[in-house]
Design an enzyme around this catalytic site. Structure first.
Site, mmCIF file in Angstrom:
data_model
loop_
_atom_site.group_PDB
_atom_site.id
_atom_site.type_symbol
_atom_site.label_atom_id
_atom_site.label_comp_id
_atom_site.label_asym_id
_atom_site.label_seq_id
_atom_site.Cartn_x
_atom_site.Cartn_y
_atom_site.Cartn_z
ATOM 1 N N ARG A 191 -7.667 76.486 119.217
ATOM 2 C CA ARG A 191 -7.307 77.417 120.289
ATOM 3 C C ARG A 191 -5.898 77.982 120.111
ATOM 4 O O ARG A 191 -5.000 77.277 119.656
ATOM 5 C CB ARG A 191 -7.416 76.708 121.641
ATOM 6 C CG ARG A 191 -8.759 76.925 122.295
ATOM 7 C CD ARG A 191 -8.985 76.034 123.471
ATOM 8 N NE ARG A 191 -7.867 75.963 124.416
ATOM 9 C CZ ARG A 191 -7.879 75.178 125.499
ATOM 10 N NH1 ARG A 191 -8.924 74.433 125.762
ATOM 11 N NH2 ARG A 191 -6.847 75.149 126.306
ATOM 12 N N ARG A 212 -5.452 73.848 140.096
ATOM 13 C CA ARG A 212 -4.300 73.510 139.265
ATOM 14 C C ARG A 212 -2.992 73.720 140.004
ATOM 15 O O ARG A 212 -1.933 73.475 139.447
ATOM 16 C CB ARG A 212 -4.300 74.468 138.079
ATOM 17 C CG ARG A 212 -4.643 73.844 136.774
ATOM 18 C CD ARG A 212 -4.416 74.930 135.748
ATOM 19 N NE ARG A 212 -4.330 74.412 134.428
ATOM 20 C CZ ARG A 212 -5.380 74.220 133.658
ATOM 21 N NH1 ARG A 212 -6.587 74.451 134.095
ATOM 22 N NH2 ARG A 212 -5.193 73.783 132.434
HETATM 23 P P1 AP5 Z 1 -7.771 74.853 130.075
HETATM 24 O O1 AP5 Z 1 -8.784 75.370 129.149
HETATM 25 O O2 AP5 Z 1 -8.228 74.213 131.338
HETATM 26 O O3 AP5 Z 1 -6.787 73.903 129.296
HETATM 27 P P2 AP5 Z 1 -6.020 72.565 129.704
HETATM 28 O O4 AP5 Z 1 -5.919 72.072 131.084
HETATM 29 O O5 AP5 Z 1 -4.732 72.741 129.031
HETATM 30 O O6 AP5 Z 1 -6.915 71.483 129.176
HETATM 31 P P3 AP5 Z 1 -7.560 71.442 127.807
HETATM 32 O O7 AP5 Z 1 -8.849 72.166 127.771
HETATM 33 O O8 AP5 Z 1 -6.525 71.811 126.779
HETATM 34 O O9 AP5 Z 1 -7.782 69.853 127.669
HETATM 35 P P4 AP5 Z 1 -8.930 68.941 128.264
HETATM 36 O O10 AP5 Z 1 -8.346 68.020 129.277
HETATM 37 O O11 AP5 Z 1 -10.133 69.725 128.630
HETATM 38 O O12 AP5 Z 1 -9.190 68.069 126.971
HETATM 39 P P5 AP5 Z 1 -10.417 68.026 125.944
HETATM 40 O O13 AP5 Z 1 -11.597 67.410 126.606
HETATM 41 O O14 AP5 Z 1 -10.595 69.318 125.243
HETATM 42 O O15 AP5 Z 1 -6.789 76.038 130.463
HETATM 43 C C1 AP5 Z 1 -6.171 76.836 129.466
HETATM 44 C C2 AP5 Z 1 -5.257 77.846 130.128
HETATM 45 O O16 AP5 Z 1 -6.018 78.696 131.012
HETATM 46 C C3 AP5 Z 1 -4.155 77.258 131.016
HETATM 47 O O17 AP5 Z 1 -3.014 76.891 130.275
HETATM 48 C C4 AP5 Z 1 -3.899 78.436 131.971
HETATM 49 O O18 AP5 Z 1 -3.112 79.409 131.376
HETATM 50 C C5 AP5 Z 1 -5.298 79.006 132.183
HETATM 51 N N1 AP5 Z 1 -5.979 78.423 133.354
HETATM 52 C C6 AP5 Z 1 -7.118 77.688 133.344
HETATM 53 N N2 AP5 Z 1 -7.445 77.291 134.592
HETATM 54 C C7 AP5 Z 1 -6.484 77.787 135.415
HETATM 55 C C8 AP5 Z 1 -6.234 77.690 136.809
HETATM 56 N N3 AP5 Z 1 -7.056 76.992 137.625
HETATM 57 N N4 AP5 Z 1 -5.143 78.312 137.320
HETATM 58 C C9 AP5 Z 1 -4.312 79.000 136.526
HETATM 59 N N5 AP5 Z 1 -4.465 79.115 135.188
HETATM 60 C C10 AP5 Z 1 -5.541 78.513 134.631
HETATM 61 O O19 AP5 Z 1 -9.816 66.937 124.922
HETATM 62 C C11 AP5 Z 1 -8.698 67.247 124.112
HETATM 63 C C12 AP5 Z 1 -8.919 66.725 122.689
HETATM 64 O O20 AP5 Z 1 -8.893 65.300 122.691
HETATM 65 C C13 AP5 Z 1 -10.272 67.110 122.079
HETATM 66 O O21 AP5 Z 1 -10.100 67.323 120.713
HETATM 67 C C14 AP5 Z 1 -11.153 65.875 122.337
HETATM 68 O O22 AP5 Z 1 -12.179 65.745 121.385
HETATM 69 C C15 AP5 Z 1 -10.136 64.765 122.241
HETATM 70 N N6 AP5 Z 1 -10.424 63.634 123.140
HETATM 71 C C16 AP5 Z 1 -10.910 63.701 124.423
HETATM 72 N N7 AP5 Z 1 -11.024 62.474 124.953
HETATM 73 C C17 AP5 Z 1 -10.573 61.615 123.999
HETATM 74 C C18 AP5 Z 1 -10.414 60.193 123.949
HETATM 75 N N8 AP5 Z 1 -10.726 59.399 125.000
HETATM 76 N N9 AP5 Z 1 -9.904 59.652 122.816
HETATM 77 C C19 AP5 Z 1 -9.572 60.440 121.750
HETATM 78 N N10 AP5 Z 1 -9.708 61.782 121.739
HETATM 79 C C20 AP5 Z 1 -10.186 62.365 122.848
HETATM 80 MG MG MG Z 2 -10.659 71.786 128.547
#
Ligand code: AP5
Ligand code: MG
Length: 214
Positions: free
Chosen positions: A160, A88
């Site tokens: 979350r 990231r």
């Molecule tokens: P993390 O858990 O990785 O969160 P994020 O990057 O913010 O990503 P999300 O999990 O929120 O989203 P996603 O892309 O996985 O989407 P999803 O598939 O769920 O990290 C959280 C925190 O941890 C960070 O802020 C940081 O503090 C820390 N952290 C983690 N890794 C780190 C690192 N490497 N370095 C430093 N800090 C770190 O989909 C989202 C929603 O949309 C779901 O409801 C899903 O059902 C829906 N959806 C998905 N695809 C579609 C579609 N095509 N159409 C409609 N709806 C859809």
């Molecule tokens: Mg995720």
């Protein structure tokens, strides 16, 4: 096959990574899920990470890099993995490139799931997550079979802590500053692939399979 998922918070990295892991029989490794499991378990790592996560900030590289490097040394990673949420930052990407290069290895694909900011906030408010197995659902686009219950493990689903609109906004800012530069980093490495993440989630997966091969 070694795969990285790139994309903004809520782009669908976790959703697609889970499907990739099932189809290609490789582990799905999400740093966010590892942190959340530690928070749930009340570990020291979890306490440290929570303070940053609740603010929408990144957990410092000193904590994150070591944790991920230990994970990819485990036995189940021998045939590859799909990394979701790591790297990231540029230092995280450089550490990973170097660790793999030392083994004569490299990342095969960095898949950028592209979704504009406007679509993200709406998506996040409808997301429900399983803190036990890491599955994610959406109340409208990807509903569980039984409302509020994880299809895979039967755990209660939650919103979350960092999915409040103001925290999502902060996460998007942090994404543009610190994570988006990785798109160019992996373009230079010659392994970047891009998919349109605004399409229906099964269509996004088909586009990914077209890149990775059957
Ligand atoms: P993390 O858990 O990785 O969160 P994020 O990057 O913010 O990503 P999300 O999990 O929120 O989203 P996603 O892309 O996985 O989407 P999803 O598939 O769920 O990290 C959280 C925190 O941890 C960070 O802020 C940081 O503090 C820390 N952290 C983690 N890794 C780190 C690192 N490497 N370095 C430093 N800090 C770190 O989909 C989202 C929603 O949309 C779901 O409801 C899903 O059902 C829906 N959806 C998905 N695809 C579609 C579609 N095509 N159409 C409609 N709806 C859809
Ligand atoms: Mg995720």
């Amino acid at each position: 096959m070694k795969i990285i998922m790139l994309g903004a918070p809520g782009a669908g990295k976790g959703t697609q990574a889970k499907k990739i892991a099932e189809k290609y029989q490789i582990p799905h490794i999400s740093t966010g899920d590892i942190f959340r499991a530690n928070i749930k378990g009340g570990t020291e790592l979890g306490m440290k990470a929570k303070a940053f996560m609740d603010q929408g900030q990144l957990v410092p590289d000193e904590i994150t890099i070591g944790m991920l490097m230990d994970r990819i040394k485990e036995d189940d990673c021998k045939n590859g993995y799909v990394l979701d949420g790591f790297p990231r930052t540029i230092p995280q990407a450089e550490s990973l490139t170097k660790a793999l290069a030392d083994l004569g290895d490299k990342i095969d694909y960095a898949i950028n799931v592209d979704v504009p900011d406007e679509a993200i906030v709406t998506r996040m408010s409808g997301r429900r997550a399983c803190l036990k197995c890491g599955a994610t659902y959406h109340i409208k686009y990807n509903a569980p079979k039984t409302e509020g219950i994880c299809d895979t493990c039967g755990e209660k689903l939650v919103l979350r802590d960092d999915d409040k609109p103001e925290t999502v906004q902060k996460r998007l800012t942090v994404y543009h500053e610190q994570t988006q530069p990785l798109i160019d980093y992996y373009k230079n490495e010659g392994c970047l692939a891009e998919v349109d993440g605004t399409k229906d989630l099964d269509v996004v997966f088909q586009d990914i399979v077209a890149i990775l091969g059957e």
